[in-house]
Enzyme design. Structure first.
Site, mmCIF file in Angstrom:
data_model
loop_
_atom_site.group_PDB
_atom_site.id
_atom_site.type_symbol
_atom_site.label_atom_id
_atom_site.label_comp_id
_atom_site.label_asym_id
_atom_site.label_seq_id
_atom_site.Cartn_x
_atom_site.Cartn_y
_atom_site.Cartn_z
ATOM 1 N N LEU A 141 -22.151 -25.909 11.939
ATOM 2 C CA LEU A 141 -23.576 -25.767 11.695
ATOM 3 C C LEU A 141 -24.025 -27.051 11.013
ATOM 4 O O LEU A 141 -23.327 -27.586 10.156
ATOM 5 C CB LEU A 141 -23.873 -24.571 10.781
ATOM 6 C CG LEU A 141 -23.549 -23.171 11.317
ATOM 7 C CD1 LEU A 141 -23.879 -22.124 10.267
ATOM 8 C CD2 LEU A 141 -24.308 -22.890 12.614
ATOM 9 N N ASP A 142 -25.190 -27.557 11.384
ATOM 10 C CA ASP A 142 -25.706 -28.753 10.733
ATOM 11 C C ASP A 142 -25.862 -28.507 9.239
ATOM 12 O O ASP A 142 -26.030 -27.359 8.784
ATOM 13 C CB ASP A 142 -27.074 -29.132 11.316
ATOM 14 C CG ASP A 142 -26.998 -29.488 12.786
ATOM 15 O OD1 ASP A 142 -25.910 -29.898 13.233
ATOM 16 O OD2 ASP A 142 -28.020 -29.359 13.482
ATOM 17 N N LYS A 143 -25.852 -29.577 8.469
ATOM 18 C CA LYS A 143 -25.965 -29.481 7.008
ATOM 19 C C LYS A 143 -27.113 -28.571 6.592
ATOM 20 O O LYS A 143 -26.953 -27.697 5.737
ATOM 21 C CB LYS A 143 -26.165 -30.876 6.417
ATOM 22 C CG LYS A 143 -26.455 -30.870 4.922
ATOM 23 C CD LYS A 143 -26.779 -32.258 4.407
ATOM 24 C CE LYS A 143 -27.187 -32.220 2.937
ATOM 25 N NZ LYS A 143 -27.561 -33.551 2.421
#
Length: 324
Positions: A141-143
């Site tokens: 998952l992106d930051k």
């Protein structure tokens, strides 16, 4: 076959019926807990030997050879320092760990993020995860994306989950807030690759890898739409790139979004909420998979974080105010 789990050592004899079969195929069948690419890497590096040597993967076996494997720690993971970072664990057993990642938490160490990552937290939670690639992380998952993800706790689970993701049998549903009012749901089938100029970004490109995103409307607001997205593929930044491509970028997306535009006649409080939401409005809500050890179909959900709930409430209040 012997398996000394304390030292992660395996010894076996290649059965006679494999005579004439390529070594890499034979090893993949005899050691199904590990991917073929990883076995090849270990064979080349000397961690896996056949009759004490390192023959080429394409070598035909004769049968009767002694295979020895000393499962190594992943060098890059061994360098990751454990850190006591709180984890919101939804499910854990001997094979997998399912957790709810908060927005702002980086997945693993990299340039500018040597610590304070999910990988640091996982190694602190369970030291044995250091032996797995990226401490068992099999998808990202992106930051600034919140929500649910699964972590493998064994090589067998890691291999199976990676295969399931590749075969598109893992269900992943997200909630998002897009800029613009959608008339209906739909899907985007457009290949994704690195941006030709900005290598930190992704873009829809004809020569890219296939990528498919389905989306449907949950609620329409004055200038935004609350939607649910389902992934068929898992390309980097996929939902963000695809929705920007069809001109419904995610609210708050600092990379793929538009310059913030506050709807006309908005109250100060609502305008402040929009201006204050400085991450992409994207939350991984649901994860469904086949358990890699038991074969059981399992599904979990992660509640929306407080900032997402606050955003939805503000959108609803604004819509109600302008219906009066």
């Amino acid at each position: 076959m012997t398996n000394d789990t304390a030292d992660a050592r395996i010894e076996l004899t290649i059965p006679a019926e494999y005579a004439g079969t390529r070594l890499d195929k034979t090893l993949a069948e005899l050691l199904p807990d590990y991917s073929r690419s990883r076995l090849k890497q270990w064979l080349t590096g000397g961690d896996l030997t056949v009759d004490g040597g390192s023959p080429a993967p394409k070598t035909a076996v004769a049968g009767g050879e002694i295979v020895c494997l000393a499962v190594p720690d992943e060098p890059h993971d061994a360098e990751v320092e454990p850190e006591r970072i709180a984890l919101d664990i939804i499910h854990e057993d001997d094979s997998i760990l399912v957790l709810n990642k908060p927005a702002g938490l980086v997945m693993h160490p990299g340039a500018g993020n040597r610590d304070g990552t999910l990988q640091n937290a996982l190694v602190a939670h369970d030291a044995s995860l250091a032996a797995l690639p990226r401490a068992g992380i099999v998808h990202r998952l992106d930051k600034d994306t919140s929500g649910i993800l699964v972590v493998a706790k064994t090589f067998a689970a890691h291999k199976q989950l990676v295969e399931d993701l590749a075969e598109r049998t893992v269900k992943r549903e997200y909630e998002a807030v897009a800029v613009g009012v959608m008339t209906a749901g739909g899907h985007v089938d457009a290949p994704i690759d690195r941006h030709p100029v900005d290598r930190k970004k992704m873009a829809v490109r004809e020569a890219g890898r296939d990528a498919v995103t389905h989306y449907r409307v949950i609620t329409r607001y004055r200038a935004h739409t609350h939607i649910r997205c389902q992934l068929e593929t898992g390309r980097t930044h996929q939902i963000r790139v695809h929705l920007a491509y069809v001109r419904y970028p995610l609210l708050g997306d600092q990379v793929y979004g538009r310059r913030l535009s506050v709807p006309k006649d908005s109250g100060d409080a609502f305008a402040a909420v929009l201006r204050g939401f400085r991450r992409q409005a994207l939350h991984a809500a649901t994860l469904g998979l086949t358990h890699p050890a038991t074969g059981e179909a399992m599904q979990w959900s992660a509640p929306r974080p407080a900032d997402f709930e606050h955003l939805l409430a503000a959108l609803a209040d604004d819509a109600a105010d302008h219906r009066r």
